[in-house]
Design a protein around this motif. Structure first.
Motif, short mmCIF file in Angstrom:
data_model
loop_
_atom_site.label_atom_id
_atom_site.label_comp_id
_atom_site.label_asym_id
_atom_site.label_seq_id
_atom_site.Cartn_x
_atom_site.Cartn_y
_atom_site.Cartn_z
N ALA A 145 60.95 -48.96 -13.53
CA ALA A 145 62.04 -49.86 -13.16
C ALA A 145 61.89 -50.28 -11.70
O ALA A 145 61.32 -49.55 -10.88
CB ALA A 145 63.38 -49.16 -13.37
N ASN A 146 62.39 -51.47 -11.39
CA ASN A 146 62.36 -51.95 -10.00
C ASN A 146 63.53 -51.34 -9.24
O ASN A 146 64.46 -52.01 -8.83
CB ASN A 146 62.41 -53.47 -9.96
N ALA A 147 63.47 -50.03 -9.07
CA ALA A 147 64.56 -49.26 -8.47
C ALA A 147 64.61 -49.47 -6.96
O ALA A 147 63.62 -49.85 -6.33
CB ALA A 147 64.40 -47.78 -8.80
N SER A 148 65.77 -49.17 -6.37
CA SER A 148 65.89 -49.19 -4.91
C SER A 148 65.24 -47.94 -4.34
O SER A 148 65.25 -46.87 -4.96
CB SER A 148 67.36 -49.26 -4.49
N LEU A 149 64.68 -48.06 -3.16
CA LEU A 149 63.99 -46.93 -2.54
C LEU A 149 64.97 -45.83 -2.14
O LEU A 149 64.63 -44.64 -2.18
CB LEU A 149 63.17 -47.41 -1.35
N GLY A 150 66.19 -46.20 -1.76
CA GLY A 150 67.20 -45.18 -1.48
C GLY A 150 67.54 -44.38 -2.72
O GLY A 150 67.64 -43.16 -2.68
N GLY A 151 67.71 -45.08 -3.84
CA GLY A 151 67.98 -44.39 -5.09
C GLY A 151 66.81 -43.54 -5.55
O GLY A 151 67.00 -42.43 -6.08
N MET A 152 65.59 -44.05 -5.34
CA MET A 152 64.40 -43.27 -5.71
C MET A 152 64.32 -41.98 -4.90
O MET A 152 63.93 -40.93 -5.43
CB MET A 152 63.15 -44.12 -5.51
N ALA A 153 64.68 -42.04 -3.62
CA ALA A 153 64.68 -40.82 -2.81
C ALA A 153 65.79 -39.88 -3.25
O ALA A 153 65.60 -38.67 -3.36
CB ALA A 153 64.82 -41.16 -1.33
N ALA A 154 66.96 -40.44 -3.53
CA ALA A 154 68.11 -39.61 -3.91
C ALA A 154 67.87 -38.86 -5.21
O ALA A 154 68.38 -37.76 -5.40
CB ALA A 154 69.36 -40.47 -4.02
N THR A 155 67.09 -39.45 -6.13
CA THR A 155 66.83 -38.80 -7.41
C THR A 155 65.44 -38.17 -7.47
O THR A 155 65.03 -37.68 -8.52
CB THR A 155 66.97 -39.80 -8.57
N ARG A 156 64.71 -38.17 -6.37
CA ARG A 156 63.37 -37.59 -6.30
C ARG A 156 62.47 -38.19 -7.39
O ARG A 156 61.83 -37.48 -8.17
CB ARG A 156 63.42 -36.07 -6.41
N ALA A 157 62.43 -39.51 -7.43
CA ALA A 157 61.70 -40.24 -8.47
C ALA A 157 60.19 -40.01 -8.35
O ALA A 157 59.67 -39.61 -7.31
CB ALA A 157 62.01 -41.73 -8.37
N SER A 158 59.51 -40.30 -9.44
CA SER A 158 58.04 -40.26 -9.41
C SER A 158 57.51 -41.42 -10.24
O SER A 158 57.74 -42.57 -9.92
CB SER A 158 57.52 -38.90 -9.88
N GLY A 159 56.83 -41.16 -11.36
CA GLY A 159 56.34 -42.25 -12.19
C GLY A 159 54.85 -42.19 -12.44
O GLY A 159 54.22 -41.13 -12.32
N THR A 160 54.28 -43.34 -12.74
CA THR A 160 52.91 -43.38 -13.26
C THR A 160 51.85 -42.95 -12.26
O THR A 160 50.80 -42.46 -12.65
CB THR A 160 52.57 -44.78 -13.79
N ASN A 161 52.09 -43.16 -10.97
CA ASN A 161 51.07 -42.83 -9.96
C ASN A 161 51.19 -41.42 -9.40
O ASN A 161 50.43 -41.03 -8.50
CB ASN A 161 51.14 -43.81 -8.78
N ALA A 162 52.14 -40.65 -9.90
CA ALA A 162 52.43 -39.35 -9.28
C ALA A 162 51.27 -38.38 -9.36
O ALA A 162 51.11 -37.51 -8.50
CB ALA A 162 53.67 -38.73 -9.93
N VAL A 163 50.44 -38.49 -10.39
CA VAL A 163 49.34 -37.54 -10.55
C VAL A 163 48.39 -37.59 -9.35
O VAL A 163 47.78 -36.58 -8.99
CB VAL A 163 48.58 -37.80 -11.88
N ARG A 164 48.27 -38.75 -8.70
CA ARG A 164 47.41 -38.84 -7.51
C ARG A 164 48.19 -38.87 -6.20
O ARG A 164 47.79 -38.23 -5.22
CB ARG A 164 46.55 -40.11 -7.60
N TYR A 165 49.32 -39.58 -6.18
CA TYR A 165 50.00 -39.83 -4.92
C TYR A 165 51.26 -38.98 -4.72
O TYR A 165 51.90 -39.07 -3.68
CB TYR A 165 50.37 -41.32 -4.81
N GLY A 166 51.61 -38.16 -5.71
CA GLY A 166 52.78 -37.32 -5.58
C GLY A 166 54.06 -38.06 -5.93
O GLY A 166 54.05 -39.18 -6.44
N THR A 167 55.20 -37.41 -5.67
CA THR A 167 56.51 -37.96 -5.97
C THR A 167 57.19 -38.39 -4.67
O THR A 167 56.59 -38.33 -3.59
CB THR A 167 57.37 -36.93 -6.70
N MET A 168 58.45 -38.79 -4.76
CA MET A 168 59.15 -39.22 -3.54
C MET A 168 59.20 -38.12 -2.49
O MET A 168 59.12 -38.41 -1.29
CB MET A 168 60.57 -39.68 -3.89
#
Length: 467
Positions: A145-168
């Protein structure tokens, strides 16, 4: 289903706070029923609990003023980004004031030489990456989703690239936040590491607005890779696909993305996105690096996949072809809904150690089929995280009960495998009963932190903890 329990309302305080805020913010504050219900909206099955008013600040100073007024009158504060969270994070179980951050959408500074950027919380990930593109930089966290970066930090988001680049949590250097008394803090400077005091940055990342409201973020950036190559590979069974994932990770192949779609998901993707893939379990992968490096990594994966029965292996570096595959992956929610028109999609996620991944995914597939549930499974399987989307007739009490049983069973299964009830959706309201099961006595100390920082429980109450 877990119910969104209402909490006691402070009617007099809410009325006084709205009157005070109206005098200060004028048209920036709205109390209309439609806009309040929109801001209580949740993209899952949890009932809408609307706030009493929505205010649209444009600066940290305005957020501080709003929270100070709410603190004075003992009124709940609920932060809102784009509203894409899945576990009732934006509901207002005690009423109160919703603070919509989307007008705080400025990219404050790009420090290209330091590979970091300073943004307000309403900036979305797509907005940021569009802005950065001509500088050869990008922000890698991609929850779909095109989430807000503040919301992504607040929910500790991750997603498809997390395996290489980590999560928020791995990509936030510093935060500015407004705390429960209206005070403003900065959790760190821009240095890439620090041993100075308690790590308040990590404390606020993932706190879901229950400890403070994020008003500015300093984020790590990455250079756009010289070459990007995508690959796909079909398997006869989910078990074979998961075992290929485990071997790929154990061999140390630096995949940027490695995603699983089960047979039902592939069928949905074919129909919705116009693909022509074998309707069997599928892995989608992406490799970042040099021209020669991504070809070598693709070949290494192909050799592993063939050992586990992989077939119809294809790879491409063409942007149009790559984008078509990944757009189909990001559209899986909408594609899955087409499998059963009129159904409600109930999305749940868990994460387990990668050594237990094949067992957990296989058990989830078998459980859903045994219960007569249609539940396509997709996952960021490179880090052991997967999602099941239950397609439910919400008018059927039997189906709702089955869905409730499945979600509870899957959470318990993941915890029993030394995993977690949520890899990236967060706790919110929906997963509160499972946090205690997962962490036990640790939740007492979480409650102590909450009580210390928010003694009147006005910061997004009713989320994470049973209090």
């Amino acid at each position: 289903m877990v119910q969104a329990t209402s909490l006691p309302r402070n009617e007099a305080g809410i009325e006084a706070a709205i009157e005070t805020l109206q005098q200060r913010f004028g048209s920036q504050l709205q109390t209309g029923q439609a806009i309040c219900e929109q801001h209580g909206h949740t993209t899952t099955w949890i009932v809408n609990q609307a706030p009493d008013a929505v205010v649209f600040p444009t600066s940290t100073e305005e957020v501080s003023e709003i929270v100070a007024v709410c603190a004075e009158y003992g009124v709940p504060v609920i932060p809102f980004g784009t509203g894409t969270s899945l576990e009732g994070h934006v509901n207002a179980p005690a009423g109160g004031i919703c603070i919509d951050m989307m007008r705080m959408d400025q990219i404050m500074a790009v420090h290209a030489e330091d590979l970091d950027v300073v943004v307000q919380p309403g900036v979305t990930r797509e907005q940021l990456n569009t802005y950065l593109r001509d500088q050869g930089l990008f922000f890698p966290i991609d929850p779909g989703a095109n989430a807000s970066l503040g919301g992504m930090a607040a929910t500790r988001a991750s997603g498809t690239n997390a395996v290489r680049y980590g999560t928020m949590k791995d990509n936030v250097l510093s935060l500015e936040a407004v705390m429960a008394d209206g005070g403003v803090i900065r959790t760190a400077q821009r240095a890439k590491k620090s041993s100075a005091g308690y790590d308040l940055t990590r404390l606020l990342v993932g706190s879901e607005g229950t400890l403070g409201l994020i008003t500015e973020l300093t984020l790590k950036l990455q250079g756009i890779p010289e070459a990007i190559r995508s690959a796909r590979c079909s398997f006869r069974t989910v078990d074979e696909a998961c075992r290929a994932v485990m071997m790929t990770i154990q061999y140390g192949i630096p995949v940027a993305r490695i995603e699983l779609l089960d047979a039902l998901s592939v069928r949905a993707a074919n129909a919705y996105s116009g693909l022509d893939l074998p309707e069997t379990p599928l892995l989608l992968l992406e490799f970042h690096g040099s021209d020669a490096g991504v070809v070598e990594q693709t070949d290494m994966f192909a050799s592993i996949a063939e050992e586990f029965g992989g077939f119809d292996i294809a790879a491409t570096s063409t942007p149009e072809e790559r984008n078509k595959l990944w757009q189909a992956r990001h559209d899986m929610y909408w594609a899955s809904l087409q499998l059963r028109p009129g159904a409600k999609g109930i999305s749940t996620d868990v994460c387990v150690p990668i050594s237990r991944l094949a067992e957990c995914v296989g058990a989830a597939r078998d459980k859903a089929e045994g219960m007569g549930l249609m539940a396509p499974i997709v996952g960021h399987v490179g880090d052991g995280n997967f999602h099941a989307l239950l397609l439910i007739d919400m008018d059927s009490e039997i189906e709702r009960r089955k869905a409730d049983e499945f979600v509870g069973w899957l959470n318990d299964l993941a915890i029993s495998m030394e995993g977690t009830c949520t890899g990236e959706h967060g706790i919110g309201q929906g997963k509160r009963p499972y946090l205690q099961k997962e962490l036990g006595p640790a939740t007492r100390y979480m409650a102590a932190v909450k009580a210390a920082l928010d003694p009147d429980n006005i910061m997004n109450p009713g989320k994470i903890l049973e209090m």
